[in-house]
Design a protein around this motif. Structure first.
Motif, PDB file in Angstrom:
ATOM      1  N   LEU A 554      35.654  48.798  43.645  1.00  0.00           N
ATOM      2  CA  LEU A 554      35.705  49.589  44.877  1.00  0.00           C
ATOM      3  C   LEU A 554      34.306  49.850  45.432  1.00  0.00           C
ATOM      4  N   ASP A 555      34.241  49.871  46.742  1.00  0.00           N
ATOM      5  CA  ASP A 555      33.010  50.252  47.421  1.00  0.00           C
ATOM      6  C   ASP A 555      32.891  51.776  47.365  1.00  0.00           C
ATOM      7  N   GLY A 556      31.792  52.254  46.778  1.00  0.00           N
ATOM      8  CA  GLY A 556      31.627  53.699  46.652  1.00  0.00           C
ATOM      9  C   GLY A 556      31.629  54.414  47.978  1.00  0.00           C
ATOM     10  N   ASN A 557      31.209  53.738  49.052  1.00  0.00           N
ATOM     11  CA  ASN A 557      31.196  54.353  50.375  1.00  0.00           C
ATOM     12  C   ASN A 557      32.560  54.290  51.055  1.00  0.00           C
ATOM     13  N   ASP A 558      33.477  53.510  50.510  1.00  0.00           N
ATOM     14  CA  ASP A 558      34.811  53.394  51.113  1.00  0.00           C
ATOM     15  C   ASP A 558      35.843  53.320  49.988  1.00  0.00           C
ATOM     16  N   PRO A 559      36.074  54.424  49.294  1.00  0.00           N
ATOM     17  CA  PRO A 559      36.971  54.389  48.125  1.00  0.00           C
ATOM     18  C   PRO A 559      38.408  54.059  48.484  1.00  0.00           C
ATOM     19  N   ASP A 560      38.807  54.206  49.722  1.00  0.00           N
ATOM     20  CA  ASP A 560      40.177  53.899  50.113  1.00  0.00           C
ATOM     21  C   ASP A 560      40.292  52.520  50.761  1.00  0.00           C
ATOM     22  N   GLY A 561      39.231  51.718  50.723  1.00  0.00           N
ATOM     23  CA  GLY A 561      39.246  50.416  51.374  1.00  0.00           C
ATOM     24  C   GLY A 561      40.058  49.382  50.589  1.00  0.00           C
ATOM     25  N   ARG A 562      40.168  48.193  51.184  1.00  0.00           N
ATOM     26  CA  ARG A 562      40.897  47.096  50.541  1.00  0.00           C
ATOM     27  C   ARG A 562      40.078  46.530  49.384  1.00  0.00           C
ATOM     28  N   LEU A 563      40.777  46.046  48.399  1.00  0.00           N
ATOM     29  CA  LEU A 563      40.122  45.447  47.241  1.00  0.00           C
ATOM     30  C   LEU A 563      40.116  43.933  47.441  1.00  0.00           C
ATOM     31  N   LYS A 564      39.027  43.401  47.889  1.00  0.00           N
ATOM     32  CA  LYS A 564      38.905  41.977  48.137  1.00  0.00           C
ATOM     33  C   LYS A 564      37.773  41.419  47.294  1.00  0.00           C
ATOM     34  N   TYR A 565      38.063  40.389  46.538  1.00  0.00           N
ATOM     35  CA  TYR A 565      37.042  39.826  45.664  1.00  0.00           C
ATOM     36  C   TYR A 565      37.222  38.321  45.544  1.00  0.00           C
ATOM     37  N   ILE A 566      36.129  37.656  45.252  1.00  0.00           N
ATOM     38  CA  ILE A 566      36.110  36.199  45.088  1.00  0.00           C
ATOM     39  C   ILE A 566      35.638  35.888  43.683  1.00  0.00           C
ATOM     40  N   ASN A 567      36.378  35.001  43.021  1.00  0.00           N
ATOM     41  CA  ASN A 567      36.031  34.597  41.663  1.00  0.00           C
ATOM     42  C   ASN A 567      35.726  33.099  41.617  1.00  0.00           C
ATOM     43  N   TYR A 568      34.670  32.756  40.897  1.00  0.00           N
ATOM     44  CA  TYR A 568      34.340  31.361  40.608  1.00  0.00           C
ATOM     45  C   TYR A 568      34.582  31.170  39.109  1.00  0.00           C
ATOM     46  N   GLU A 569      35.480  30.252  38.793  1.00  0.00           N
ATOM     47  CA  GLU A 569      35.924  30.142  37.407  1.00  0.00           C
ATOM     48  C   GLU A 569      35.680  28.747  36.857  1.00  0.00           C
ATOM     49  N   LEU A 570      35.352  28.700  35.573  1.00  0.00           N
ATOM     50  CA  LEU A 570      35.195  27.457  34.828  1.00  0.00           C
ATOM     51  C   LEU A 570      36.207  27.445  33.690  1.00  0.00           C
ATOM     52  N   THR A 571      36.748  26.283  33.417  1.00  0.00           N
ATOM     53  CA  THR A 571      37.718  26.151  32.332  1.00  0.00           C
ATOM     54  C   THR A 571      37.292  25.026  31.401  1.00  0.00           C
ATOM     55  N   ALA A 572      37.662  25.172  30.155  1.00  0.00           N
ATOM     56  CA  ALA A 572      37.428  24.132  29.150  1.00  0.00           C
ATOM     57  C   ALA A 572      38.565  24.191  28.150  1.00  0.00           C
TER      58      ALA A 572
END
Length: 828
Positions: A554-572
Motif C-alpha cells: 500500500l501507498d502510505g499516502n493513499d491507504p485506501d487506494g488500489r493495489l496494483k503491482y507488477i512482478n517479474y518472475e523466473l522459473t527453473a
C-alpha cells in the motif's frame, strides 16, 4: 493238373491285357454338377477328347478330381469310347454356429476352423469333422474337463447347402484332489507344493487360488520343482516319472511325482570360450557366479541372458550363449564353461512407421534411438519404443524385425503405432454450496496439425472467477530436443459479491511468459522460464492474515487506494521420468521439482517451490494390476522486507486442497480460514454541532473475531495418494490402454507456517453462522485429511474423463464433503 493250371494262368493274363488295352476317348460327359462349373471339373480331368487312355488312367483321374475338394463321391463309367463321370458335390457351408462354448471364444473357434477351410461359402469336407471333434475334446481334457463332449451336427438345406452346428457340453473341470511327491528327503512335501501353481483341495475361503487341473499348468509346476532344486545346488536332480489318475466320476485327478534329489554341487570355477567381441572385462565383471558357492541354476540362466543382452547392445542380435558343466561326481564339484557364439553383427537397413494417420513420420522418428544404417541394438529399440509410448497422443506402440531377403546381416524394422485422440476438450462441471455451478472449457491439442507441438486455449468460469489462457510449445525447437514455448493469460476474480464471509476482493491479472527445456539425458530434463504479470486488486476485505501483504504494497499516502503491482518472475525445474506411457502409465517413476521466484525489482518479493513424485509398480505381467504412489509437496514465502514489514507469499499464490487433489472434499475447503478481527469500540465525545458522538477504538484485548467458512489456502502443502489400478470390467483388450479403474486413498493438508495461533488466544470468537468453523491452529501440518474411493478414467475423443466416488475418512471442523465428482481434461 499242370496243364490245367497253365491254361488258367494264360487265360488270366489274356484278360488283364485286354482290360488295360488303351482306347481313344471320343466323348467326356460329366453328370451331377450343381455349383461347380463344368470347365472347373474338366480342368481336373487329366486327359481330353482324342487322347488315348487306359483303365489305369481313368482310376488316376478319380484321385485328381477328389484332390480338388469339391466332391463327396466320384464314379467313372465307360460307354464304348465315351467316358462318363457321375459326381456328387460336397454341400456348401451356409453357416457355422456354436452352442454351449464358454472356455473357447467364437473368434478362436472361427480362426481354427478357417485354417482347416471350414468356413462359410466353402465346400464341407466331412472327413475333417471327426478330427475337429477329437481335437476340441482333447483340448478340454487338457484343461481338466474330462466330462466334456463335442458333437458336430449338420442341417441340410435346399440347393445342396448345409448348416454346421458345433455343440459343446463343457461340464465341470476336474479338481486336483491330491499331489504326491515320492523320493524327496531334503525338502518336505509342503515346501515343494508351495512352488506349485496347481493346488489341491483348496478350502472355500482360498478363492484366489485354483485347484482346477490343467495339463500345461501342471507341466510348469514340474519345471518349477526342478528349478527349485537346481537353484540350491542339486545338479543331478531329476524327475523320473509322473502319473495323473482320473477318478471314476471324472471329477477329480490324483498326481504322483517321482523324483531323485541327488546331492549338492559346488562351483569350482567359471571360464569363457568363444568370441566375447572384445568385451571380456565387462562380461567377466557382470558374472554373478563365484567359485566356492553352491551351483545355482537361476544364476546360470541370468548370466546367459545378461551376456546375450550385452551382445545385442552391440548388434549381435542372434547370439548363442550356453553353459557347459564339467561335473565331478566324486568330489561333488562342477566347473562351468560359458560358450559365447555372437554370430554375425546385424545392421538395420530401413525403419518404417506404420499406423499413424494423424501424426507426421518425423514426429516419431525424432524419438528413435535406433538409427538406420547402424547395428541392431535391443536396448536402442526398447528405448525408442518407450520414448514414443510416452507421447500423449500414442495409445500403443510395437515393433517388429524382419530379415532382408538374401542378406544375412541386415533387417528392416517397422514401428506399428496406434494413435489416440491428441485433442483434448477440457471441460468440467461441478456444484458446491459455495461456488455454485462451476464450468470450465478449453481445447488442448498436444499434436497440433500432426506436428507433435502442443497448443491450447482454456476458459474457466464460475460465479466468482473467469480465466482465459493461450499456450504453445514446440518440444523440438532444435534437433537435439531443446523445447521452446510461450503463454498468454488473463484472469478476473470477484469474491466481493459472494454471500458467505469468505475474504472478499476483486482482482484482474494478465501477463505473458516464455519457457525453454533442455534435455540432459534420456530421462532427465531441465526447464527454465521467465514471465511478467500485472496484478490489479480492489475491494480487498481486511482479514487479519493480510496485514503484512497490505503494509508492504500500500501507498502510505493513499491507504485506501488500489493495489496494483507488477512482478517479474523466473522459473527453473528438473524432471526425471522413466514412465512407460504418456497417459495412463503402468510402470516407471516421475520426479518433478519446480521453483519460481520474483526478481528483486518486482513489487512483491517471494518464491514458491513444488515437488511431485509418482511411482508405478506393476503387480502382474500384463500390467492390468498396478500399484501407484504419489506425493505432492509445496512451500512458498517472501524474502526481504519493506516499510519495516517482511514480505510474505501473496495470498493469491497460496496452495489449496480439496476436490482436485484430495477427492471427496469440496473444492478449496481444506486449510487455513480467513480470520476477521472485530475491534471493540467505546463511545466518543459528543459532537458540539451535530449533537451525536462517534465511536473510538477500545481495548484490543477485548476484540472479537470470526472465521470464514472456506479456506484461503496456505504457504505449505503436502498431499499423498495410494492407488491400486485394477482391470476394468467389461472392457476388452483393445480398449485396455484407454480406460482405467482404480481404488484410491488420498491424504494431505494445507497449512500456513506464518500463522500465529496465540495472537487470538485471549479473544472471543463471534460465530455469525451455524456452519462457521471454530478457529484452529492453521500452522499445524498434522491436521491430515483422509478420503478413499473408486475412480474411473477414460481417454475419450473429447479428452480424459474422470469419474470419482469418494468417502471422507478423516476431516476437521468446517470441512464439506463432495461424494461424486466428474471432470474432463484431468487425470490422477
Amino acid at each position: 493238373m499242370k496243364r490245367l493250371a497253365a491254361a488258367m494262368l494264360l487265360a488270366g493274363i489274356s484278360n488283364t491285357i485286354h482290360a488295360d488295352e488303351p482306347f481313344v476317348v471320343q466323348d467326356i460327359q460329366v453328370e451331377g454338377l450343381q455349383r461347380v462349373a463344368l470347365g472347373a471339373a474338366l480342368n481336373n480331368i487329366p486327359f481330353s477328347v482324342g487322347d488315348s487312355v487306359t483303365e489305369y488312367t481313368l482310376s488316376r483321374s478319380i484321385k485328381t478330381l477328389f484332390s480338388a475338394g469339391h466332391f463327396d463321391d466320384i464314379r467313372v463309367l465307360r460307354d464304348g469310347n465315351a467316358v462318363i463321370y457321375r459326381l456328387k458335390e460336397r454341400p456348401t457351408i451356409n453357416s457355422i454356429e456354436f452352442d454351449g462354448n464358454k472356455d473357447i471364444k467364437d473368434d478362436q473357434l472361427n480362426e481354427s476352423l478357417s485354417a482347416q477351410r471350414i468356413q462359410v461359402g466353402e465346400p464341407l469336407d466331412r472327413t475333417i469333422l471327426r478330427s475337429i471333434e477329437n481335437g476340441l475334446t482333447e483340448f478340454y481334457h487338457g484343461v481338466g474337463k474330462y466330462q466334456a463332449s463335442v458333437e458336430v451336427e449338420l442341417v441340410y438345406l435346399p440347393r445342396n447347402r448345409v448348416n454346421v452346428i458345433i455343440k459343446f457340453d463343457e461340464g465341470d473341470a476336474a479338481s486336483v484332489r491330491q499331489i504326491n511327491i515320492v523320493g524327496n528327503e531334503v525338502f518336505d512335501n509342503d515346501t515343494l507344493l508351495s512352488v506349485f501353481e496347481s493346488g489341491q483341495d483348496k478350502p472355500w475361503w482360498r478363492f484366489l487360488s485354483s485347484d482346477r487341473y490343467q495339463k500345461q499348468t501342471l507341466q510348469g509346476d514340474f519345471e518349477r520343482v526342478q528349478s527349485y532344486y537346481l537353484d540350491r545346488g542339486y545338479l543331478r536332480f531329476s524327475i523320473d516319472s509322473s502319473q495323473v489318475s482320473v477318478s471314476p466320476d471324472k471329477s477329480s485327478v490324483y498326481v504322483t511325482l517321482n523324483v531323485t534329489e541327488g546331492e549338492q554341487y559346488t562351483v569350482t570355477g567359471v571360464r569363457f570360450a568363444g568370441d566375447l567381441i572384445g568385451q571380456d572385462a565387462l562380461i567377466e565383471r557382470i558374472v554373478p557366479i563365484r567359485p566356492g558357492e553352491l551351483y545355482n541354476g537361476a544364476l546360470v540362466t541370468f548370466t546367459e541372458e545378461t551376456i546375450s543382452r550385452i551382445l545385442a547392445r552391440f548388434g549381435y542380435a542372434n547370439s548363442r550363449v550356453t553353459t557347459i558343466p564339467d561335473i565331478n561326481d566324486e568330489t561333488k564339484e562342477v566347473e562351468l564353461t560359458i560358450n559365447v557364439d555372437p554370430g554375425k553383427r546385424i545392421y538395420v537397413r530401413r525403419i518404417d512407421i506404420a499406423g499413424n494417420s494423424n501424426t507426421k513420420d518425423e514426429v516419431f522418428r525424432r524419438e528413435l534411438r535406433q538409427l538406420e544404417g547402424g547395428w541392431l541394438s535391443n536396448d536402442a529399440l526398447e528405448l525408442s519404443k518407450q520414448r514414443i509410448q510416452r507421447l500423449p497422443y500414442v495409445e500403443r506402440i510395437e515393433f517388429e524385425t524382419r530379415d532382408v531377403p538374401g542378406i544375412e546381416d541386415q533387417v528392416d524394422i517397422t514401428f506399428n503405432v496406434r494413435e489416440q485422440p491428441s485433442g483434448s476438450f477440457n471441460a468440467g462441471i461441478s456444484y458446491g454450496d459455495f461456488q455454485g455451478l462451476a464450468f470450465q472449457i478449453g481445447v488442448e491439442q498436444s499434436n497440433f496439425m500432426g506436428s507433435g507441438n502442443s497448443a491450447g486455449i482454456n476458459l474457466n468460469t464460475n460465479k466468482y472467477q473467469k480465466t482465459v489462457s493461450l499456450n504453445y510449445n514446440n518440444p523440438y525447437f532444435t534437433l537435439d530436443g531443446v523445447s521452446l514455448g510461450g503463454q498468454l493469460f488473463y484472469t478476473k476474480t470477484d469474491y466481493s459479491s459472494l454471500s458467505s464471509n469468505l475474504e472478499a476482493y476483486r482482482q484482474t491479472r494478465y501477463g505473458v511468459g516464455a519457457s525453454m527445456g533442455i534435455p540432459i539425458n534420456e530421462f532427465n530434463r531441465l526447464n527454465f522460464g521467465a514471465s511478467i504479470s500485472v496484478n490489479d486488486l480492489s475491494l480487498l476485505q481486511d482479514y487479519d492474515q493480510l496485514r503484512h501483504f497490505k503494509n508492504v504494497i500500500l501507498d502510505g499516502n493513499d491507504p485506501d487506494g488500489r493495489l496494483k503491482y507488477i512482478n517479474y518472475e523466473l522459473t527453473a525445474g528438473w524432471v526425471q521420468s522413466t514412465l512407460n506411457r504418456g497417459l495412463f502409465p503402468t510402470a516407471g517413476h516421475y520426479f518433478g521439482l519446480n521453483g519460481r521466484v520474483s526478481t528483486p525489482n518486482s513489487d512483491l518479493q517471494f518464491f514458491k517451490t513444488t515437488f511431485e513424485a509418482r511411482k508405478y509398480i506393476p503387480l502382474s505381467r500384463d500390467h492390468t494390476w498396478t500399484f501407484m504412489s504419489k506425493l505432492e509437496l509445496g512451500y512458498g514465502n517472501g524474502y526481504g522486507s519493506r516499510n519495516g514489514y517482511d514480505y510474505t507469499l501473496p495470498f493469491n499464490e497460496n496452495f489449496t486442497a480439496g476436490g482436485h487433489n484430495i477427492r471427496g472434499f469440496e473444492h478449496r475447503i481444506i486449510g487455513p480460514r480467513a480470520v476477521f478481527r472485530i475491534p471493540t469500540t467505546i463511545p466518543g465525545l459528543p459532537d458540539p454541532i451535530g449533537g451525536g458522538s462517534g465511536n473510538l477504538p477500545g481495548d484490543p484485548s477485548s476484540d472479537r473475531y470470526s472465521v470464514s467458512q472456506r479456506s484461503i489456502g496456505g504457504n505449505a502443502m503436502a498431499v499423498a495418494t495410494l492407488e491400486l489400478i485394477t482391470p476394468t470390467p467389461f472392457v476388452g483388450e483393445d480398449n485396455r490402454n484407454s480406460v482405467r479403474t482404480s481404488v484410491f486413498i488420498d491424504a494431505g493438508n494445507v497449512w500456513d507456517t506464518e500463522f500465529d495461533f496465540n495472537r487470538y488466544a485471549s479473544l472471543t470468537q463471534q460465530r455469525q453462522f451455524d456452519r462457521e468453523p471454530l478457529l484452529a491452529d492453521y500452522s499445524d501440518p498434522s491436521m491430515i485429511r483422509v478420503s478413499t474411493g473408486v475412480s474411473l478414467q477414460w481417454i475419450s475423443p473429447m479428452g480424459p474423463l474422470t469419474f470419482s466416488l469418494a468417502k471422507i475418512i478423516n476431516k476437521y471442523d468446517g470441512d464439506l464433503q463432495e461424494n461424486f465428482s466428474f471432470n474432463i481434461g484431468a487425470t490422477f
